[in-house]
Scaffold this active site. Structure first.
Site, short mmCIF file in Angstrom:
data_model
loop_
_atom_site.label_atom_id
_atom_site.label_comp_id
_atom_site.label_asym_id
_atom_site.label_seq_id
_atom_site.Cartn_x
_atom_site.Cartn_y
_atom_site.Cartn_z
N ASN A 197 -35.54 3.78 5.37
CA ASN A 197 -36.86 3.31 4.94
C ASN A 197 -36.76 2.29 3.81
OD1 ASN A 197 -35.96 5.29 3.06
ND2 ASN A 197 -38.05 5.51 2.32
N CYS A 257 -36.60 2.58 0.72
CA CYS A 257 -35.73 2.93 -0.41
C CYS A 257 -34.39 3.50 0.05
CB CYS A 257 -36.42 3.95 -1.32
SG CYS A 257 -38.10 3.53 -1.75
N GLU A 274 -33.73 6.26 1.53
CA GLU A 274 -33.62 7.67 1.14
C GLU A 274 -33.95 8.61 2.29
OE1 GLU A 274 -36.55 8.15 -1.91
OE2 GLU A 274 -38.17 7.41 -0.64
#
Length: 480
Positions: free
Chosen positions: A381, A383, A385
């Protein structure tokens, strides 16, 4: 003119922090900025209510809040409010207060007046999450929030308890199929998910590369860049009532033939027709590429549509450790030769210039992720994560049934580890945070994007992270 002078006052005070006296920054100016911000702006623009009941009733009757009376009595709600206000919360900095009132606090329909303080938002979220579990649970959630031990994701904290709101979920991911139906589904999904407050990421590795064939005619495909342009405009247009801008990302497999122009789109000096300004980008790196770079061997970028025609399997779903040699020796597979180490240098240079791309190491993830029996993790995604199973949906023409597969829906929240440790409440906070995330997952049903709804309904993914919220800057609070 008065409004400009007020704004100028507290902004200037905040800027004066950087003025040094005897080699010390003027940190006391930040406290003065907070006081000025409240006294000269927030207090003057907050709707006044004589009693708490008047306030709750007004917010419910005018469709600002959901009807909390369905689950709680006024006396129970008053208990939660009293508990939260007894904590005497004060913002730790001007930027903390400014961030809350600009982005989180509920405003009236004119957009000019505040209807909530921070404590009100905390209570609304706590009541919402505990509405099927009773007042004791609401107090527990309220304590968790007001202590700043746990921060729900932005959509949850922004929307929980509001009558007219977006969804509570933070992050969505999906794959784009290599046809107009699949691309149209992805653009439609991006607009809908962005409008309800989510960050959205797409795997575009299945899209045919620039110059590949369309309906057997070579040289017609536009590649991934035009789709990225459409996505960028989509996220810019579809925001959450102006409260939260759209945010999107796209990931591309490093063996994809368009990877070089994919990276070039983030260069500062690239042509504006090519440049991607606000859309985030990430690259998917299989182990095979790193092996080629380590050995300083030639690397081939592959045209994915030719792979699909030859094998019936998308390039990004192949095990490159097993298939790479066959792909590069198969005359039916179109490819081009590069130097793997030079590509890594290009990635590093792009990161230095722009901060992008994110990097996702595919095999590292799939060696350890918990759902290997269900499917593979292919990308991540905004970030990097979230690492969950996904499958591309088959979107067909009218009269033919669609085959909806797994998108990704993930409900996120963050523990403030320092505060949790200081308060010696690790067990309680983790348990409450996970319960809050579960509640968000249980009430979420985003039917307007079927692949996302399917993923949440069947997998109920949540993510509990560890970081400090952007507007929790210090434990040394002071009064305004």
């Amino acid at each position: 003119m008065v409004a400009n002078e007020v704004a100028k006052n507290w902004i200037l005070l905040n800027n004066e922090i950087m003025i040094k006296h005897e080699d010390e920054f003027s940190l006391h100016k930040d406290k003065e900025a907070v006081r000025a911000y409240f006294l000269e702006y927030v207090n003057k623009n907050t709707v006044f209510f004589y009693t708490l009941k008047e306030k709750i009733d007004y917010l419910i009757e005018h469709d600002y809040y959901i009807n909390f009376y369905e689950w709680f009595t006024f006396e129970e709600m008053e208990t939660v409010y009293n508990f939260v206000f007894s904590k005497k919360f004060r913002f730790a900095s001007f930027m903390a207060a400014f961030k809350f009132f600009q982005n989180y606090a509920l405003r009236d329909d004119s957009g000019e007046k505040f209807l909530e303080r921070y404590e009100d938002r905390v209570v609304a979220v706590a009541l919402f999450l505990a509405r099927h579990e009773g007042i004791d649970k609401a107090i527990s959630y309220a304590e968790l929030f007001i202590n700043q031990e746990y921060q729900p994701a932005t959509p949850t904290f922004l929307n929980a308890g509001k009558k007219r709101s977006g969804e509570l979920v933070s992050c969505f991911l999906d794959e784009i199929g290599d046809n107009l139906n699949g691309i149209g589904y992805a653009v439609d999904s991006a607009m809908k998910l962005s409008s309800i407050g989510g960050g959205v990421s797409f795997n575009i590795s299945k899209i045919r590369a620039r110059g590949e064939a369309i309906k057997g005619v070579e040289g017609r495909a536009g590649g991934v860049l035009p789709i990225m342009k459409i996505m960028e405009d989509t996220f810019s247009y579809a925001n959450q009532l102006g409260q939260r801008p759209g945010a999107g990302a796209v990931y591309l497999n490093i063996f994809h033939a368009d990877i070089e122009e994919f990276l070039d789109c983030k260069k500062i000096n690239v042509d504006e027709k090519v440049r991607i300004k606000s859309l985030s980008i990430g690259i998917i790196i299989p182990d095979k590429f790193m092996e080629l770079a380590e050995k300083d061997e030639a690397c081939y970028l592959i045209y994915p549509h030719t792979v699909m025609l030859e094998y019936g399997i998308p390039l990004d779903e192949m095990d490159m450790d097993k298939m790479y040699e066959e792909l590069i020796t198969n005359p039916n597979i179109k490819k081009k030769k590069i130097n793997a180490r030079h590509m890594l240098v290009k990635v590093a240079q792009t990161q230095k210039e722009s901060g992008y791309p994110y990097i996702f190491y595919k095999e590292n993830t799939n060696r350890v992720h918990a759902l290997n029996g269900i499917g593979k993790v292919k990308f991540s995604n905004l970030c990097t994560e979230i690492m969950q199973v996904s499958e591309v949906s088959e979107i067909n023409i009218y009269g033919e049934e669609d085959h909806i597969k797994y998108g990704i829906s993930c409900n996120l929240g963050s523990l403030n580890i320092a505060t949790v440790m200081d308060n010696k409440r690790v067990k309680e906070c983790v348990k409450l945070a996970m319960r809050a995330l579960t509640m968000v997952s249980d009430v979420t049903d985003i039917k307007m994007v079927p692949s996302i709804a399917k993923a949440n309904k069947e997998l109920h993914s949540v993510g509990l992270g560890a970081m400090k919220p952007t507007w929790v800057l210090s434990k040394k609070l002071y009064h305004v």
